[in-house]
Design a protein around this motif. Structure first.
Motif, short mmCIF file in Angstrom:
data_model
loop_
_atom_site.label_atom_id
_atom_site.label_comp_id
_atom_site.label_asym_id
_atom_site.label_seq_id
_atom_site.Cartn_x
_atom_site.Cartn_y
_atom_site.Cartn_z
N LEU A 262 0.82 -1.33 -0.02
CA LEU A 262 -0.07 0.15 0.02
C LEU A 262 0.65 1.23 0.06
CD1 LEU A 262 -3.00 -1.22 2.61
CD2 LEU A 262 -2.81 -0.74 0.04
N SER A 263 2.00 1.21 0.71
CA SER A 263 2.94 2.36 0.85
C SER A 263 3.52 2.49 -0.67
CB SER A 263 3.90 2.16 1.85
OG SER A 263 4.72 3.27 2.20
N SER A 264 3.85 1.61 -1.34
CA SER A 264 4.39 1.62 -2.45
C SER A 264 3.49 2.01 -3.63
CB SER A 264 5.26 0.46 -2.83
OG SER A 264 6.18 -0.02 -1.98
N ARG A 265 2.41 1.41 -3.38
CA ARG A 265 1.27 1.72 -4.50
C ARG A 265 1.09 3.29 -4.49
NH1 ARG A 265 -2.43 3.45 -7.18
NH2 ARG A 265 -4.37 2.74 -7.45
N PHE A 266 1.15 3.99 -3.40
CA PHE A 266 0.61 5.17 -3.41
C PHE A 266 1.81 6.31 -3.23
CE2 PHE A 266 -3.09 3.10 -2.03
CZ PHE A 266 -4.10 3.38 -3.19
N GLN A 267 3.10 5.63 -3.45
CA GLN A 267 4.20 6.24 -3.08
C GLN A 267 4.43 7.27 -1.82
OE1 GLN A 267 5.66 7.78 -6.93
NE2 GLN A 267 4.99 6.14 -8.11
N ASP A 268 3.86 6.67 -0.80
CA ASP A 268 4.06 7.28 0.52
C ASP A 268 5.29 7.53 1.18
OD1 ASP A 268 3.02 8.54 2.79
OD2 ASP A 268 2.39 6.54 3.71
N LYS A 269 5.89 8.61 1.07
CA LYS A 269 7.11 9.15 1.39
C LYS A 269 7.12 8.87 2.98
CE LYS A 269 8.83 11.03 -2.92
NZ LYS A 269 7.61 10.79 -3.81
N SER A 270 6.08 9.54 3.62
CA SER A 270 6.08 9.69 4.77
C SER A 270 6.03 8.56 5.79
CB SER A 270 4.81 10.56 5.26
OG SER A 270 3.60 9.74 5.16
N LYS A 271 5.62 7.18 5.07
CA LYS A 271 5.42 5.89 5.59
C LYS A 271 4.40 5.67 6.67
CE LYS A 271 8.97 4.49 3.31
NZ LYS A 271 8.64 3.80 1.81
N ALA A 272 3.50 6.71 6.42
CA ALA A 272 2.31 6.77 7.48
C ALA A 272 1.43 5.53 7.22
CB ALA A 272 1.66 7.86 7.41
N ILE A 273 0.94 5.34 5.89
CA ILE A 273 0.32 4.19 5.51
C ILE A 273 0.98 2.76 6.22
CG2 ILE A 273 -0.13 2.57 3.80
CD1 ILE A 273 -1.07 5.11 2.10
N GLN A 274 2.19 2.70 5.83
CA GLN A 274 3.08 1.52 6.33
C GLN A 274 3.04 1.26 7.95
OE1 GLN A 274 6.63 1.23 4.15
NE2 GLN A 274 7.09 -0.88 4.82
N THR A 275 3.11 2.48 8.24
CA THR A 275 3.45 2.39 10.07
C THR A 275 2.15 1.94 10.53
OG1 THR A 275 5.13 3.88 9.83
CG2 THR A 275 4.00 3.65 12.15
N ILE A 276 0.83 2.87 10.10
CA ILE A 276 -0.49 2.48 10.88
C ILE A 276 -1.08 1.41 10.50
CG2 ILE A 276 -2.72 3.40 10.74
CD1 ILE A 276 -1.74 6.25 10.53
N SER A 277 -0.81 0.62 9.22
CA SER A 277 -1.11 -0.62 8.72
C SER A 277 -0.53 -1.79 9.60
CB SER A 277 -0.75 -0.61 7.17
OG SER A 277 -1.53 -0.03 6.47
N ALA A 278 0.62 -1.45 9.77
CA ALA A 278 1.49 -2.61 10.64
C ALA A 278 0.75 -2.30 12.08
CB ALA A 278 3.06 -2.10 10.61
N LEU A 279 0.42 -1.23 12.62
CA LEU A 279 -0.21 -1.34 14.22
C LEU A 279 -1.54 -1.97 14.21
CD1 LEU A 279 0.53 2.51 14.92
CD2 LEU A 279 1.38 0.37 16.07
#
Length: 498
Positions: free
Chosen positions: A115-132
């Motif tokens: 999801l982070s790569s799909r939307f090129q989320d440089k803040s990594k917010a998607i990756q961090t919250i998803s992992a939580l």
């Protein structure tokens, strides 16, 4: 009785030795994080299909679902039907696209990473919250498997529940810790075959007098057991009740441990074959689980004084009563197989979330492959201990724990995954909003009751998450050109990738 216990113990020990052997073999073939978390994307159709099915169904297929059928009769078909349709749609709609997109999206190994790569989320917010959210809901999901293991060892060996849960935890952690995804996938193949065989053999052998006799006996006991429209008290099922049962099928689109099997497939061509295998396996297995519950109603009524206190033990009761100890040991090992096949997958996905989505992204972006794998193995132990603590309550319900975690994943990730695979105008803000709204809705809705608040929490969670994705994506403008261009590249790759 002592000879019976020895026979079953020997069978269990032999089974565990085989699983550990597979784990050791996989350990020798695991050298990178892609190997450890996705098996090097090398799975053929059979391990892909049965690993997805076995990791999906878990101990609840041999304990929770038969227990529900035992308590409610044909009403349980609503639940099984929803799950069967959900399985088919997930393979049909998501599998090929997710595998292709995850490869093109920086070869993403985890769901948050995709999801982070799909939307090129440089803040990594998607990756961090998803992992939580993955860590939160998998604590409950893994705990359900450990509860099932506790009930198994408690019933078969007469162990104290606490010691039984600890023993089950050690069994699961032992091969997952070293072998990673390859160990999990290949043990799942064996475990899936064992589960389906047990679910067919037990009710057919236990069925005395054939299906017509079973129907007549259930009718004489309580006619309401044979209707899908009323509960066992004769009261019509409510709209909320039916929706809640069928809505279990929505959960498939957001289960990280199932979606990981799609990404690990060897090719898109194999996924078509795997889909047919997986749906057939699910149909046979759930039909067997329901039949065990129905046969159990008749058996308990005729052979046990009073009612069975814990309906989730009906499979074990039938096996111990009908089969020779050696055969019983093999069939009861199928429960352990079901428990291990899901718990190991959940531990692996949770460890990948900690290693790939927390450790690497937030603490050590230059981490080596060996460091990531070692962090993943440490995470397996840490998460197991937390899940073990949750599982130590002997009153815990397998189906109850699964339902909460299933809804959490389905609502937090289902809409985000589905829409990200089909809508080019979905953006980073929409994805983040959908994940947060879906996950939080599950947590809040679970605390409410009365009227529509009694509907299974996955329904409002899935709907509100979808609405949040669409509205926030539209209000925050179109995605960056690079994001839409990458989506077009995914679509093109889907046409050419085998």
């Amino acid at each position: 009785m002592i000879e019976s216990s020895y026979a079953i113990s020997f069978t269990f020990l032999a089974y565990l030795v085989v699983m550990l052997g597979i784990g050791l073999y996989a350990y020798k073939n695991t050298s990178s994080s892609e190997d450890y978390f996705l098996g090097g994307r090398s799975l053929g159709p059979w391990p892909t299909a049965l690993s997805a099915g076995a990791s999906d169904m878990s101990g609840w297929l041999l304990l929770g679902l038969p227990g529900y059928a035992f308590a409610s009769g044909l009403e349980s078909i609503w639940l099984a039907g929803g799950l069967l349709v959900g399985t088919w749609l997930n393979w049909l709609i998501c599998a090929k696209r997710l595998r292709t997109y995850s490869i093109k999206a920086d070869n993403s190994l985890t769901l948050p990473g995709f999801l982070s790569s799909r939307f090129q989320d440089k803040s990594k917010a998607i990756q961090t919250i998803s992992a939580l959210f993955i860590l939160l809901f998998f604590l409950f999901y893994t705990s359900s498997g450990l509860v099932a293991g506790g009930k198994l060892f408690e019933t078969v060996f007469g162990l104290d529940y606490t010691y039984a849960v600890i023993l089950g935890t050690v069994c699961v952690v032992s091969y997952t810790l070293f072998g990673g995804f390859l160990a999990v996938a290949w043990t799942d193949l064996i475990q899936g075959l064992m589960m389906s065989a047990a679910l067919v053999i037990v009710p057919l052998i236990s069925l005395d007098g054939g299906f017509s006799q079973l129907s007549d006996t259930l009718m004489s006991k309580n006619p309401e057991l044979l209707t899908i429209w009323n509960d066992v008290k004769g009261e019509p099922l409510s709209t909320i009740g039916i929706i809640s049962l069928v809505a279990w099928g929505l959960g498939y689109f957001g289960q990280p441990h199932i979606l990981a099997r799609f990404k690990a497939a060897r090719s898109n061509k194999d996924i078509t074959t795997a889909r047919r295998i997986a749906v057939s396996w699910t149909l046979i297995s759930m039909a067997g689980a329901l039949l065990i519950g129905f046969v159990g109603i008749v058996y308990v009524d005729g052979n046990l004084a009073g009612n069975l206190a814990d309906g989730e033990k009906i499979f074990m009761v039938l096996v111990n009563a009908v089969f020779h100890p050696v055969v019983a040991g093999i069939l009861l090992a199928a429960i352990l197989a079901a428990i291990m096949s899901t718990a190991d997958s959940q531990l692996l996905v949770s460890s990948s979330a900690l290693a790939e989505d927390f450790y690497k992204q937030l603490f050590n972006k230059q981490a080596t492959q060996k460091q990531i794998v070692n962090v993943g193995r440490f995470a397996v132990i840490a998460i197991s201990i937390l899940a073990l603590i949750l599982a130590l309550n002997p009153k815990s319900s397998v189906l109850g724990l699964v339902s909460y975690a299933w809804a959490g994943f389905g609502a937090a990730f289902g809409p985000a995954i589905l829409i990200s695979l089909f809508w080019r105008n979905m953006n980073r803000n929409g994805a983040l909003a959908g994940i947060i709204v879906g996950g939080v809705t599950i947590v809040v809705w679970k605390q409410l009751s009365g009227g529509w608040f009694d509907v299974y929490e996955i329904v409002p969670g899935f709907i509100l998450s979808t609405i949040a994705i669409v509205i926030v994506s539209m209000m925050s403008g179109k995605p960056e050109e690079a994001v839409t261009q990458s989506f077009d590249d995914y679509e093109e790759a889907l046409k050419t990738m085998d």
